[in-house]
Write an enzyme that holds these catalytic residues in place. Structure first.
Site, PDB file in Angstrom:
ATOM      1  N   HIS A 238       0.835  -1.211   0.000  1.00  0.00           N
ATOM      2  CA  HIS A 238       0.000   0.000   0.000  1.00  0.00           C
ATOM      3  C   HIS A 238       0.868   1.259   0.000  1.00  0.00           C
ATOM      4  O   HIS A 238       0.433   2.322   0.461  1.00  0.00           O
ATOM      5  CB  HIS A 238      -0.949   0.020   1.199  1.00  0.00           C
ATOM      6  CG  HIS A 238      -1.788  -1.218   1.318  1.00  0.00           C
ATOM      7  ND1 HIS A 238      -2.915  -1.437   0.560  1.00  0.00           N
ATOM      8  CD2 HIS A 238      -1.640  -2.326   2.086  1.00  0.00           C
ATOM      9  CE1 HIS A 238      -3.438  -2.601   0.853  1.00  0.00           C
ATOM     10  NE2 HIS A 238      -2.672  -3.175   1.778  1.00  0.00           N
ATOM     11  N   SER A 364      18.284  15.111 -19.593  1.00  0.00           N
ATOM     12  CA  SER A 364      17.257  16.136 -19.715  1.00  0.00           C
ATOM     13  C   SER A 364      17.805  17.260 -20.563  1.00  0.00           C
ATOM     14  O   SER A 364      18.994  17.597 -20.481  1.00  0.00           O
ATOM     15  CB  SER A 364      16.854  16.672 -18.337  1.00  0.00           C
ATOM     16  OG  SER A 364      16.105  17.867 -18.444  1.00  0.00           O
TER      17      SER A 364
END
Length: 556
Positions: A238, A364
């Site tokens: 979770h 990038s």
């Protein structure tokens, strides 16, 4: 009526170009000045453009020329089968059979261009068929005529049958080509040829290209599992800290899942089946011509010699449940790898994994420091696209209006595209796995920062000792709170337990609480996927020049 006029537009089942609406020739002007249409940079699809290098291995199974070759193979083998029947007036000796089989075994670009010309423009004295399967029939007529003018070695012969190149005696492998013309495509519908041809491409595409690419992912995971069997790592359920595991064990889980999924792919590949039963699946034309021949047995013989199961009951269309099962099995593989790609992305995001840099590569365009997990992202995108295509294909190909409609024909031409997106996804995932480096320092720091993960061990040991409030005791200490190992040790010192048990509890650490994870990682191996396609058999169907078949199937 000439040979070229024997088919009418009403008979056509082709999804080929419509002269009234389609231009079969590429534009004469370059799409971009100085960039010809044949350049990958001008490709409409990235599969043959940007990713052409990654999809090239599928070309022998997914291209239009490959489909032409497969159709030629079906027509040739069916003709050989007919000639072997006592009922038919034709016979083929060993040289003729060999020469016929060489038409598909030595299939060339020139052959593909001739077939396309016969379909679209007309060629060799035949008008345009506007029918892709009929073009195969006329192609065989052309080549049979050429074989009638050559000796058994392929040399042109003179009119008296002597070899023209050296004067030695010799005979053409085909002596009367026109006698064979009526038996090419005898009693068949185009779907008889197409359903077999498609499977003759799908099966080797799986065994020679797709399955090895999946294996490469599995093997990379096995290597990571073994190399990092002992590398402790915080597991999350979770999204929250759960219990420790090892990076190797987590990679082993994926390797085992892929192995099982490959087993399902293997079964579906083995179950591919074909039909050869005429226009409505009743063998009506065959039975009308030769009622004493067991045509179902003939059909079974042809189909099974192609390495396919025989479909005894069909309409004009092979129901394609077998293809749907294969597409679904591939989706199963892809779903495992999608899960993997996302998890690896998250591990990189959490800095559990670093990535090897490539000199000169830009991460990038604006942030020089970044090394992005682009391979996993690319794999995720292509596998998602593949699954979308495979879902569509599986749903579509199993449906047909009444006994036949043509909508599936153009759809099936996109099977290769779905396979190509799979292949890109597999290769990109392998590339990603090759660049990741587990950051053990970060992993251990994360464990040290979450000592509450030993709470499971504590309450389980206390349960073993008969403590009925064990769970509640640990819950009160840890739930929603930041705790330290010292907090646990204070709890241990206050417990009314045997000193040996207290010592056992004091010995618990997050990094040491990994159970038998290392042994589980050791247990996965390349051979662990017992249901996987056998490596030695994987390429058996990829090569259409099967020597054993050559010897066994020569019919006179």
């Amino acid at each position: 009526m000439t040979d070229a006029d024997e088919t009418t537009s009403a008979e056509s089942e082709s999804d080929g170009p419509d002269p009234a609406t389609d231009d079969p020739d590429p534009a004469t002007d370059d799409p971009i000045p100085g960039l010809p249409r044949s350049d990958p940079l001008a490709a409409v699809s990235p599969l043959d453009g940007r990713y052409a290098g990654r999809t090239a291995s599928l070309a022998p199974y997914a291209s239009e020329a490959a489909l032409m070759r497969a159709r030629t193979r079906v027509e040739v083998e069916y003709l050989i089968e007919l000639a072997a029947l006592d009922a038919t007036p034709i016979t083929l000796d060993a040289d003729a059979v060999a020469a016929l089989r060489d038409l598909y075994r030595s299939f060339s670009g020139e052959d593909a261009e001739l077939i396309k010309a016969l379909e679209v423009d007309g060629a060799a004295g035949y008008s345009a068929t506007n029918h892709d399967v009929k073009a195969i029939e006329y192609f065989l007529r052309v080549r049979l005529t050429e074989l009638a003018g050559a000796d058994a070695s392929g040399d042109e012969t003179s009119g008296d049958g002597a070899a023209s190149n050296d004067g030695t005696a010799g005979g053409a492998p085909i002596d009367d080509p026109e006698a064979l013309y009526p038996w090419i495509h005898f009693g068949l519908t185009s779907e008889d040829v197409n359903n077999l041809a498609h499977r003759l491409l799908v099966k080797p595409a799986m065994t020679a290209v797709i399955v090895p690419a999946i294996r490469a992912v599995r093997d990379a995971l096995v290597d990571l599992a073994h190399e990092h069997r002992d590398t402790p790592m915080l597991a999350r359920t979770h999204g929250q800290p759960a219990t420790p595991t090892t990076f190797g064990k987590e990679m082993a889980v994926y390797a085992a899942r892929i192995g099982r999924a490959l087993g399902r792919v293997a079964a579906a590949t083995d179950d591919l089946s074909g039909k050869l039963a005429g226009a409505s699946g009743t063998y009506a034309a065959h039975d009308a011509a030769y009622p004493d021949v067991d045509w179902e047995a003939v059909s079974r013989s042809v189909v099974t010699e192609f390495g396919l199961d025989h479909t005894p009951l069909a309409t004009q269309v092979n129901p394609c449940d077998d293809l749907a099962a294969l597409f679904d099995a591939l989706r199963g593989v892809n779903n495992v790898l999608l899960d993997l790609d996302v998890d690896m992305w998250l591990y990189v995001s959490d800095r559990y994994l670093g990535q090897r840099t490539v000199d000169g590569e830009t991460g990038s365009s604006t942030m020089p420091h970044k090394v992005n997990p682009i391979d996993f992202e690319n794999g995720e995108g292509n596998l998602s696209k593949a699954n979308s295509d495979l879902t569509f294909l599986a749903d579509y190909v199993t449906r047909s209006r009444l006994q036949r409609d043509l909508s599936d024909s153009t759809v099936k031409r996109n099977v290769g595209a779905a396979f190509a997106h799979c292949l890109i996804g597999y290769s990109k995932t392998v590339d990603g796995l090759a660049t990741v480096v587990p950051n053990e320092v970060v992993m251990r720091e994360a464990l040290a920062d979450t000592p509450e993960v030993i709470g499971e061990a504590v309450q389980t040991i206390l349960r073993r000792e008969g403590d009925t409030d064990a769970y509640e005791r640990v819950k009160e200490l840890t739930r929603g709170s930041r705790v330290t190992l010292d907090d646990f040790r204070t709890l241990f010192d206050d417990l009314d337990v045997d000193p040996a048990v207290r010592e056992e509890l004091h010995g618990l650490t997050p990094a040491g609480y990994t159970g038998i994870a290392a042994d589980l990682a050791d247990g996965v191996a390349t051979a662990a996927a017992d249901a996987d396609i056998d490596d030695d058999a994987a390429d058996a169907d990829a090569d259409i020049d099967d020597d054993a078949t050559d010897d066994a199937d020569t019919r006179g």
